[in-house]
Design a protein around this motif. Sequence first.
Motif, PDB file in Angstrom:
ATOM      1  N   ALA A 132       0.833  -1.205   0.000  1.00 54.75           N
ATOM      2  CA  ALA A 132       0.000   0.000   0.000  1.00 54.75           C
ATOM      3  C   ALA A 132       0.867   1.253   0.000  1.00 54.75           C
ATOM      4  O   ALA A 132       0.473   2.290   0.514  1.00 54.75           O
ATOM      5  N   GLY A 133       2.056   1.146  -0.581  1.00 49.20           N
ATOM      6  CA  GLY A 133       2.949   2.299  -0.691  1.00 49.20           C
ATOM      7  C   GLY A 133       2.724   3.036  -1.996  1.00 49.20           C
ATOM      8  O   GLY A 133       1.678   2.898  -2.644  1.00 49.20           O
ATOM      9  N   ALA A 135       4.054   2.656  -4.922  1.00 47.16           N
ATOM     10  CA  ALA A 135       3.951   1.817  -6.119  1.00 47.16           C
ATOM     11  C   ALA A 135       2.519   1.303  -6.293  1.00 47.16           C
ATOM     12  O   ALA A 135       1.989   1.273  -7.407  1.00 47.16           O
ATOM     13  N   ASN A 155      -1.768  -5.241   3.234  1.00 50.79           N
ATOM     14  CA  ASN A 155      -0.486  -4.620   3.575  1.00 50.79           C
ATOM     15  C   ASN A 155      -0.082  -4.991   4.988  1.00 50.79           C
ATOM     16  O   ASN A 155      -0.924  -5.267   5.844  1.00 50.79           O
ATOM     17  N   ARG A 156       1.245  -5.005   5.211  1.00 54.38           N
ATOM     18  CA  ARG A 156       1.817  -5.269   6.537  1.00 54.38           C
ATOM     19  C   ARG A 156       1.240  -4.284   7.542  1.00 54.38           C
ATOM     20  O   ARG A 156       0.761  -4.665   8.613  1.00 54.38           O
ATOM     21  N   ARG A 160      -2.529   1.548   6.331  1.00 57.82           N
ATOM     22  CA  ARG A 160      -2.195   2.125   5.017  1.00 57.82           C
ATOM     23  C   ARG A 160      -3.081   1.522   3.930  1.00 57.82           C
ATOM     24  O   ARG A 160      -3.506   2.212   3.006  1.00 57.82           O
ATOM     25  N   THR A 193       4.765  -4.596  -3.177  1.00 61.86           N
ATOM     26  CA  THR A 193       5.570  -4.288  -1.988  1.00 61.86           C
ATOM     27  C   THR A 193       7.024  -4.094  -2.400  1.00 61.86           C
ATOM     28  O   THR A 193       7.435  -4.456  -3.506  1.00 61.86           O
ATOM     29  N   ALA A 194       7.794  -3.553  -1.471  1.00 60.25           N
ATOM     30  CA  ALA A 194       9.229  -3.373  -1.707  1.00 60.25           C
ATOM     31  C   ALA A 194      10.016  -4.555  -1.136  1.00 60.25           C
ATOM     32  O   ALA A 194      11.245  -4.510  -1.074  1.00 60.25           O
ATOM     33  N   ALA A 195       9.301  -5.622  -0.715  1.00 56.58           N
ATOM     34  CA  ALA A 195       9.976  -6.765  -0.072  1.00 56.58           C
ATOM     35  C   ALA A 195      11.061  -7.360  -0.969  1.00 56.58           C
ATOM     36  O   ALA A 195      12.096  -7.819  -0.481  1.00 56.58           O
ATOM     37  N   PRO A 202       6.109 -10.989   0.760  1.00 51.29           N
ATOM     38  CA  PRO A 202       5.171 -10.749   1.860  1.00 51.29           C
ATOM     39  C   PRO A 202       4.739 -12.079   2.484  1.00 51.29           C
ATOM     40  O   PRO A 202       4.636 -13.087   1.772  1.00 51.29           O
ATOM     41  N   PRO A 203       4.481 -12.094   3.789  1.00 49.34           N
ATOM     42  CA  PRO A 203       4.121 -13.341   4.476  1.00 49.34           C
ATOM     43  C   PRO A 203       2.671 -13.750   4.209  1.00 49.34           C
ATOM     44  O   PRO A 203       1.775 -13.430   4.982  1.00 49.34           O
TER      45      PRO A 203
HETATM   46  P1  ATR Z   1       7.045   2.118  -2.880  1.00 46.39           P
HETATM   47  O1  ATR Z   1       7.036   3.490  -3.451  1.00 46.39           O
HETATM   48  O2  ATR Z   1       8.048   1.187  -3.501  1.00 46.39           O
HETATM   49  O3  ATR Z   1       5.689   1.520  -2.805  1.00 46.39           O
HETATM   50  P2  ATR Z   1       6.860   2.625  -0.055  1.00 46.39           P
HETATM   51  O4  ATR Z   1       5.857   3.710  -0.257  1.00 46.39           O
HETATM   52  O5  ATR Z   1       7.926   2.779   0.969  1.00 46.39           O
HETATM   53  O6  ATR Z   1       7.631   2.302  -1.398  1.00 46.39           O
HETATM   54  O7  ATR Z   1       6.046   1.278   0.224  1.00 46.39           O
HETATM   55  C1  ATR Z   1       6.671   0.041   0.383  1.00 46.39           C
HETATM   56  C2  ATR Z   1       5.609  -1.037   0.469  1.00 46.39           C
HETATM   57  O8  ATR Z   1       6.238  -2.313   0.609  1.00 46.39           O
HETATM   58  C3  ATR Z   1       4.705  -0.888   1.677  1.00 46.39           C
HETATM   59  O9  ATR Z   1       3.449  -1.433   1.356  1.00 46.39           O
HETATM   60  C4  ATR Z   1       5.432  -1.755   2.712  1.00 46.39           C
HETATM   61  O10 ATR Z   1       4.620  -2.181   3.779  1.00 46.39           O
HETATM   62  P3  ATR Z   1       4.375  -1.176   5.034  1.00 46.39           P
HETATM   63  O11 ATR Z   1       3.396  -0.139   4.547  1.00 46.39           O
HETATM   64  O12 ATR Z   1       3.783  -2.043   6.076  1.00 46.39           O
HETATM   65  O13 ATR Z   1       5.718  -0.611   5.394  1.00 46.39           O
HETATM   66  C5  ATR Z   1       5.831  -2.912   1.843  1.00 46.39           C
HETATM   67  N1  ATR Z   1       6.947  -3.725   2.329  1.00 46.39           N
HETATM   68  C6  ATR Z   1       8.254  -3.402   2.385  1.00 46.39           C
HETATM   69  N2  ATR Z   1       8.985  -4.446   2.830  1.00 46.39           N
HETATM   70  C7  ATR Z   1       8.129  -5.474   3.062  1.00 46.39           C
HETATM   71  C8  ATR Z   1       8.254  -6.816   3.523  1.00 46.39           C
HETATM   72  N3  ATR Z   1       9.447  -7.329   3.835  1.00 46.39           N
HETATM   73  N4  ATR Z   1       7.154  -7.579   3.621  1.00 46.39           N
HETATM   74  C9  ATR Z   1       5.939  -7.070   3.296  1.00 46.39           C
HETATM   75  N5  ATR Z   1       5.742  -5.802   2.856  1.00 46.39           N
HETATM   76  C10 ATR Z   1       6.815  -5.018   2.733  1.00 46.39           C
END
Ligand code: ATR
Length: 275
Positions: A132-133, A135, A155-156, A160, A193-195, A202-203
Amino acid sequence: MSGERDRYAVMGNPIAHSKSPRIHRLFAQQTGEALDYEALLVEADDFAEAVADFFFSDGGKGLNITVPFKQEAWQLADRLSPRAEPAGAVNTLMVKDGALYGDNTDGAGLVRDLTVNHGVELRDKRILMLGAGGAARGVILPLLEQGPALLHIANRTVARAEQLAEHFAPHGALGASGFDTLDDDFDIVINATAAGLDNDVPPLPEGVVNPHTLCYDMMYGSGPTAFVRYCTGRGAARALDGLGMLVEQAAESFHLWRGARPDTRPVIQALRHQP
Ligand code: ATR
């Protein structure tokens, strides 16, 4: 400045790895458009000045904007396209009638890659969006315009996801949750996600990705991404990465700037075979 060829660039930080110069040079060759396209590294505090210099001192014609400046570009633009406005992010800038005009071609790129390149029908489908970032936000409206039965955002940080679902509620059927309550009732799972940057996924509960699922990772890499490997490992019907989206969003920007629409297929193939 060459003086003859129109000047374009991508701004970001980091930028050395960007494939945009290669993609746009291939488009230019293919369409016979005379232009230069370069990658410009911009320091965090210098973005607004760099954009102003590019257009108003150096005579630049168009910019692509990438991490971490897409939100700042949105704020900087004097006018926004109807699809950039709700996206909260801009990846394409140009000057129109003396004013800085911002568009966002990411969502169109994703939809075109899915529907045209991969023949995936989105209408009436149940789509799960992971993340939910920025992207995720950038592609939600174009996905909703395809008429899915549901776009569920997981989303984690659940709040958001809920905020995004609320923001786009007037445009389609949306849901929001964390990962742990997800079930197996989705046709298409899109990873925003950016995982993957940490080679992680994501889990998700077992069964969310299953042999009926079409998986799409908005990321890409020189080999299969972590999410593509995860989906393949669970027997997903298809597991696609975001290389096609990257080329399609570039084609959409190119079209906006030049009025010519490049054939993306050979460009995607070139990048796939020589990353
Ligand atoms: P972007 O512009 O790439 O979307 P962002 O706005 O920082 O960057 O958003 C990153 C997204 O990846 C978010 O949804 C983040 O979850 P949170 O909102 O809970 O932070 C998610 N994300 C990043 N690392 C993650 C991981 N290891 N597992 C699951 N979600 C992850």
